[in-house]
Design a protein around this motif. Structure first.
Motif, PDB file in Angstrom:
ATOM      1  N   GLU A 156     -25.277  12.010  31.155  1.00  0.00           N
ATOM      2  CA  GLU A 156     -24.665  10.748  31.579  1.00  0.00           C
ATOM      3  C   GLU A 156     -25.784   9.732  31.671  1.00  0.00           C
ATOM      4  O   GLU A 156     -26.288   9.405  32.741  1.00  0.00           O
ATOM      5  CB  GLU A 156     -23.939  10.892  32.923  1.00  0.00           C
ATOM      6  N   HIS A 177     -19.331   4.822  32.274  1.00  0.00           N
ATOM      7  CA  HIS A 177     -19.070   6.155  31.735  1.00  0.00           C
ATOM      8  C   HIS A 177     -17.626   6.587  32.019  1.00  0.00           C
ATOM      9  O   HIS A 177     -16.995   7.239  31.182  1.00  0.00           O
ATOM     10  CB  HIS A 177     -20.055   7.171  32.313  1.00  0.00           C
ATOM     11  N   THR A 178     -17.108   6.207  33.174  1.00  0.00           N
ATOM     12  CA  THR A 178     -15.712   6.514  33.493  1.00  0.00           C
ATOM     13  C   THR A 178     -14.775   5.783  32.535  1.00  0.00           C
ATOM     14  O   THR A 178     -13.807   6.356  32.013  1.00  0.00           O
ATOM     15  CB  THR A 178     -15.389   6.113  34.951  1.00  0.00           C
ATOM     16  N   LYS A 220     -14.927   7.513  29.063  1.00  0.00           N
ATOM     17  CA  LYS A 220     -14.159   8.761  28.978  1.00  0.00           C
ATOM     18  C   LYS A 220     -12.667   8.479  28.907  1.00  0.00           C
ATOM     19  O   LYS A 220     -11.937   9.105  28.132  1.00  0.00           O
ATOM     20  CB  LYS A 220     -14.478   9.639  30.190  1.00  0.00           C
ATOM     21  N   LYS A 221     -12.227   7.526  29.701  1.00  0.00           N
ATOM     22  CA  LYS A 221     -10.808   7.178  29.717  1.00  0.00           C
ATOM     23  C   LYS A 221     -10.344   6.642  28.364  1.00  0.00           C
ATOM     24  O   LYS A 221      -9.216   6.896  27.935  1.00  0.00           O
ATOM     25  CB  LYS A 221     -10.542   6.124  30.802  1.00  0.00           C
ATOM     26  N   HIS A 259     -12.014   7.152  25.388  1.00  0.00           N
ATOM     27  CA  HIS A 259     -12.501   7.989  24.281  1.00  0.00           C
ATOM     28  C   HIS A 259     -13.513   7.253  23.400  1.00  0.00           C
ATOM     29  O   HIS A 259     -13.432   7.273  22.172  1.00  0.00           O
ATOM     30  CB  HIS A 259     -11.324   8.508  23.439  1.00  0.00           C
TER      31      HIS A 259
END
Length: 209
Positions: A142, A187-188, A191-192, A194
């Motif tokens: 991360e 980063h959140t 990820k959400k 893609h």
């Protein structure tokens, strides 16, 4: 959390590794000969994010000295600005601090690396975060992200109504806790949606929305 859906197609097309700036040695002629020799192979070339990340990998594998990735980061970051040379000479008055920060980053201690870099005269959050990003991208899952005025300003523009965005003067926080929150936030989001966090960071920097 703001919605990236209407921008996601554009973000997925962003290729951070290809973003680069030309290294014109005439703009950096006051650098010490030892420093210049370490980056001579890149003269009059496009210095991309990928090249800078690879230089950090080389350093972490003890294949080159610390000033190679440091200088490539500065060349990438200052691009065509004429004052990069002066800033580098100011920062390198205590080169051991830079080396110590890179050692901390190699060991995965992001906070100590951050505090070491932010304490260097002439090195604010914008360029400290560039060094952390490139070094972290070579080492940490991360990874840290670049956090400068344009990125901070873009976040505000995406959050507040256009009618009042002009009343703010935005500067990124130089506190580690806030920088860590920014990293986790992107980063959140990544990820959400893609995508890679660095794609969102570059999207924010470009402000094409």
């Amino acid at each position: 959390m703001f919605n990236l859906e209407k921008h996601i197609k554009h973000i997925k097309k962003i290729k951070p590794n290809e973003q680069g700036f030309n290294y014109d040695p005439s703009r950096w002629e006051d650098l010490k000969s030892e420093w210049k020799s370490s980056i001579r192979e890149f003269e009059n070339m496009l210095v991309t994010r990928k090249i800078v990340i690879n230089s950090f990998k080389e350093h972490f594998e003890n294949k080159c000295d610390y000033f190679k990735p440091y200088l490539l980061t500065m060349i990438w970051g200052y691009a065509n600005a004429g004052y990069g040379n002066y800033r580098v000479k100011t920062q390198m008055r205590n080169p051991e601090q830079i080396k110590k920060a890179f050692d901390k980053l190699k060991s995965g201690n992001l906070e100590e690396a951050f505090e070491e870099l932010i304490s260097i005269k002439g090195l604010g959050i914008s360029f400290a975060s560039k060094l952390l990003y490139f070094g972290g991208r070579a080492r940490i899952k991360e990874y840290p992200l670049i956090f400068d005025r344009r990125v901070a300003g873009a976040l505000v523009k995406l959050y507040v109504p256009k009618s009042i965005e002009g009343i703010f003067e935005i500067s990124p926080s130089s506190k580690f806790e806030e920088y860590q929150n920014y990293i986790s936030f992107l980063h959140t989001l990544a990820k959400k949606n893609h995508v890679e966090a660095e794609q969102i960071e570059q999207f924010l920097y470009e402000q094409k929305f």
